[in-house]
Design a protein around this motif. Sequence first.
Motif, PDB file in Angstrom:
ATOM      1  N   PRO A 144      65.257  33.364 105.025  1.00  0.00           N
ATOM      2  CA  PRO A 144      65.887  33.704 106.304  1.00  0.00           C
ATOM      3  C   PRO A 144      65.025  33.267 107.487  1.00  0.00           C
ATOM      4  O   PRO A 144      64.537  34.095 108.271  1.00  0.00           O
ATOM      5  N   LEU A 145      64.815  31.971 107.626  1.00  0.00           N
ATOM      6  CA  LEU A 145      63.919  31.438 108.655  1.00  0.00           C
ATOM      7  C   LEU A 145      64.724  30.833 109.794  1.00  0.00           C
ATOM      8  O   LEU A 145      65.611  30.003 109.568  1.00  0.00           O
ATOM      9  N   ASP A 146      64.402  31.236 111.028  1.00  0.00           N
ATOM     10  CA  ASP A 146      65.028  30.585 112.173  1.00  0.00           C
ATOM     11  C   ASP A 146      64.269  29.293 112.475  1.00  0.00           C
ATOM     12  O   ASP A 146      63.279  28.948 111.807  1.00  0.00           O
ATOM     13  N   MET A 192      43.307  30.745 112.428  1.00  0.00           N
ATOM     14  CA  MET A 192      44.265  31.712 111.892  1.00  0.00           C
ATOM     15  C   MET A 192      44.563  31.400 110.426  1.00  0.00           C
ATOM     16  O   MET A 192      44.619  32.298 109.577  1.00  0.00           O
ATOM     17  N   PHE A 193      44.734  30.116 110.132  1.00  0.00           N
ATOM     18  CA  PHE A 193      45.117  29.680 108.794  1.00  0.00           C
ATOM     19  C   PHE A 193      43.991  29.932 107.788  1.00  0.00           C
ATOM     20  O   PHE A 193      44.232  30.200 106.608  1.00  0.00           O
ATOM     21  N   ALA A 194      42.749  29.851 108.257  1.00  0.00           N
ATOM     22  CA  ALA A 194      41.590  29.976 107.357  1.00  0.00           C
ATOM     23  C   ALA A 194      41.117  31.415 107.195  1.00  0.00           C
ATOM     24  O   ALA A 194      40.167  31.669 106.458  1.00  0.00           O
ATOM     25  N   GLY A 195      41.762  32.347 107.861  1.00  0.00           N
ATOM     26  CA  GLY A 195      41.306  33.729 107.805  1.00  0.00           C
ATOM     27  C   GLY A 195      41.442  34.339 106.421  1.00  0.00           C
ATOM     28  O   GLY A 195      42.280  33.940 105.612  1.00  0.00           O
ATOM     29  N   THR A 196      40.605  35.341 106.144  1.00  0.00           N
ATOM     30  CA  THR A 196      40.643  36.027 104.857  1.00  0.00           C
ATOM     31  C   THR A 196      41.967  36.770 104.705  1.00  0.00           C
ATOM     32  O   THR A 196      42.385  37.510 105.599  1.00  0.00           O
ATOM     33  N   GLY A 197      42.615  36.554 103.572  1.00  0.00           N
ATOM     34  CA  GLY A 197      43.876  37.246 103.303  1.00  0.00           C
ATOM     35  C   GLY A 197      45.018  36.800 104.186  1.00  0.00           C
ATOM     36  O   GLY A 197      45.998  37.538 104.363  1.00  0.00           O
ATOM     37  N   VAL A 198      44.923  35.611 104.770  1.00  0.00           N
ATOM     38  CA  VAL A 198      45.979  35.136 105.663  1.00  0.00           C
ATOM     39  C   VAL A 198      47.286  35.005 104.894  1.00  0.00           C
ATOM     40  O   VAL A 198      47.318  34.596 103.736  1.00  0.00           O
ATOM     41  N   ARG A 199      48.375  35.372 105.557  1.00  0.00           N
ATOM     42  CA  ARG A 199      49.697  35.284 104.958  1.00  0.00           C
ATOM     43  C   ARG A 199      50.528  34.276 105.736  1.00  0.00           C
ATOM     44  O   ARG A 199      50.516  34.253 106.973  1.00  0.00           O
ATOM     45  N   ILE A 200      51.260  33.438 105.017  1.00  0.00           N
ATOM     46  CA  ILE A 200      52.148  32.478 105.665  1.00  0.00           C
ATOM     47  C   ILE A 200      53.156  33.212 106.538  1.00  0.00           C
ATOM     48  O   ILE A 200      53.496  32.765 107.642  1.00  0.00           O
ATOM     49  N   THR A 201      53.614  34.351 106.062  1.00  0.00           N
ATOM     50  CA  THR A 201      54.575  35.147 106.824  1.00  0.00           C
ATOM     51  C   THR A 201      54.061  35.446 108.228  1.00  0.00           C
ATOM     52  O   THR A 201      54.787  35.298 109.215  1.00  0.00           O
ATOM     53  N   ASP A 202      52.799  35.866 108.326  1.00  0.00           N
ATOM     54  CA  ASP A 202      52.227  36.190 109.631  1.00  0.00           C
ATOM     55  C   ASP A 202      52.088  34.940 110.498  1.00  0.00           C
ATOM     56  O   ASP A 202      52.330  34.980 111.712  1.00  0.00           O
ATOM     57  N   LEU A 203      51.685  33.832 109.881  1.00  0.00           N
ATOM     58  CA  LEU A 203      51.457  32.607 110.643  1.00  0.00           C
ATOM     59  C   LEU A 203      52.743  32.050 111.246  1.00  0.00           C
ATOM     60  O   LEU A 203      52.721  31.454 112.319  1.00  0.00           O
ATOM     61  N   ILE A 204      53.850  32.209 110.546  1.00  0.00           N
ATOM     62  CA  ILE A 204      55.083  31.616 111.077  1.00  0.00           C
ATOM     63  C   ILE A 204      55.843  32.576 111.981  1.00  0.00           C
ATOM     64  O   ILE A 204      56.789  32.163 112.660  1.00  0.00           O
ATOM     65  N   GLU A 205      55.414  33.835 112.024  1.00  0.00           N
ATOM     66  CA  GLU A 205      56.081  34.788 112.903  1.00  0.00           C
ATOM     67  C   GLU A 205      55.285  35.050 114.175  1.00  0.00           C
ATOM     68  O   GLU A 205      55.854  35.415 115.200  1.00  0.00           O
ATOM     69  N   ALA A 206      53.967  34.855 114.128  1.00  0.00           N
ATOM     70  CA  ALA A 206      53.129  35.138 115.293  1.00  0.00           C
ATOM     71  C   ALA A 206      53.232  34.008 116.317  1.00  0.00           C
ATOM     72  O   ALA A 206      53.407  32.839 115.953  1.00  0.00           O
TER      73      ALA A 206
END
Length: 385
Positions: A144-146, A192-206
Motif C-alpha cells: 500500500p505505497l503512495d 539514516m539508511f546506515a543507522g542501527t536497526g533501520v527499517r525501510i518502512t521508516d525511511l520511506i515514510e519519514a
Amino acid sequence: MISVDVPGKLYIAGEYAVLEPGGAAVLVAVDRYLTVRLRPGTASTRTVTTARTGARPVEMIRRGTETVPAVDDPAIVAALRHVSTAVELIERYAIERGDDLLGFDLEIVSDLDHQSSGRKFGLGSSGAVTVGVIRTLAQAYRFPLDDDALLRLALLTAFAVDPRCSGGDVAASLLGGWISYRSPDRTAVAAMFAGTGVRITDLIEAPWPLLSAHRIPAPRAVCLEVGWSGRPAVSSGLVERLQRAVDDDSTGYSSTGYGHFVGASNACVATLVSALESGDDASAVAAVAAAGALLRAVSSLAGVVVETAELATLRRVAESLGAVAKSSGAGGGDCGIALIDAADAEQLQEEWRAVGIVPLELQVHQSEGLQVKGHSHDDRFAGLR
C-alpha cells in the motif's frame, strides 16, 4: 503477468548543480520506454532476464542480507546492480511487513537505446530500470505505497548503487510529464539508511531533508525538440572530472566559483519553474538560455567538455532559427534540446539532419492522475495485464 512501462528522461535545466544538496533541476519524461514484466515463479526462485545478460535467465540469491546474481561474471553482476538492489530493498520491506517472499521471473526490455547499434541516447536507463523494478515488485506484493513512498524507495535503490547520483532521472521516470526536482541531502539520507536497526518502512515514510519532486506545466507556445549527437556520453566520468577540477586549486577554479555556479543554476531553475507555472513562455525560454550559458561557462573554467562540437552545432543551428538550445544532461555527447516555435520545428529537424544531428521524434510522456502523494496512479502502471 504484471507489465510496467517506464519512460525515459531528459534534463531541461539544472545539470551538475542538482548533484548538490538542495540542487534544483527541471526534467521531462519522454515516450521511449523500458518495460519490466513479471511472471509468478516458485517461492524459492527469482530470475532476471535482460539484453545485457544474454538470453538465459539469471537467478537472484540471498547472501546474508544482500541479494545478488548467482553468477561469477563481474560484468553481469555490475549490469544487474540496480535490479538486485531494488529486489533486496523490496524484500527487506516485505520481511518487515511479515509477508512471505515471492518467487518471480523478471524480464526487462529497453527501447531507451539506439536499436541497431545499442548506443545510448542518454535517456536514463538506470533510473528507468530502478523505477520499473520497484513498481513491478510493489504491485506483485500489493504494497500500500503512495507515490511519495515509491519515490523514496526508488531513490534509496539509486543512492545505494551510486551515492553521487542526483535521483532526478528516478523522479522523472516515476512521475512523468515536466518535473521540478530538488535533490535531497544524500549524506543525511545515507546516515539514516546506515543507522542501527533501520527499517525501510521508516525511511520511506519519514520526510527527507530538502527533497522535493512535483509535476509542472509544459510550455504553451513553444515545443520541445530533441537532437542526438550520435556520440554516447559517460556521465559519471564527466562528473568526476568536473569535481576534481573544482577541488584542485591549481586550475584557478575554486569552490567559491563552483558555489556561485550552483546558486546561479538554482536561480535559473526557480525562474523556469515559476515561468512555466504562470504560463510565461518568454521567461521560461530565457531561463533555459541562461542555464545553457552557465553550463558552458562552468565547463570551460573547469576544463570539462560538456558541449561537444556536435552539441555546439546542434545549438547554433537552432539559434539560427530563433530557438533556444543547450546540451541535456551531463553532456560530452548524448542529446541536446531546443525550445522552438512549432511552425519552425520541421525546418529545425531538416537542418539538424544536414549537419549530422539525428532528430529524435520524442513526445513528453504524460501520466494523468499521477501525483507525488495521495492520489491515483496512472493506468499505464496500474496493474495486471
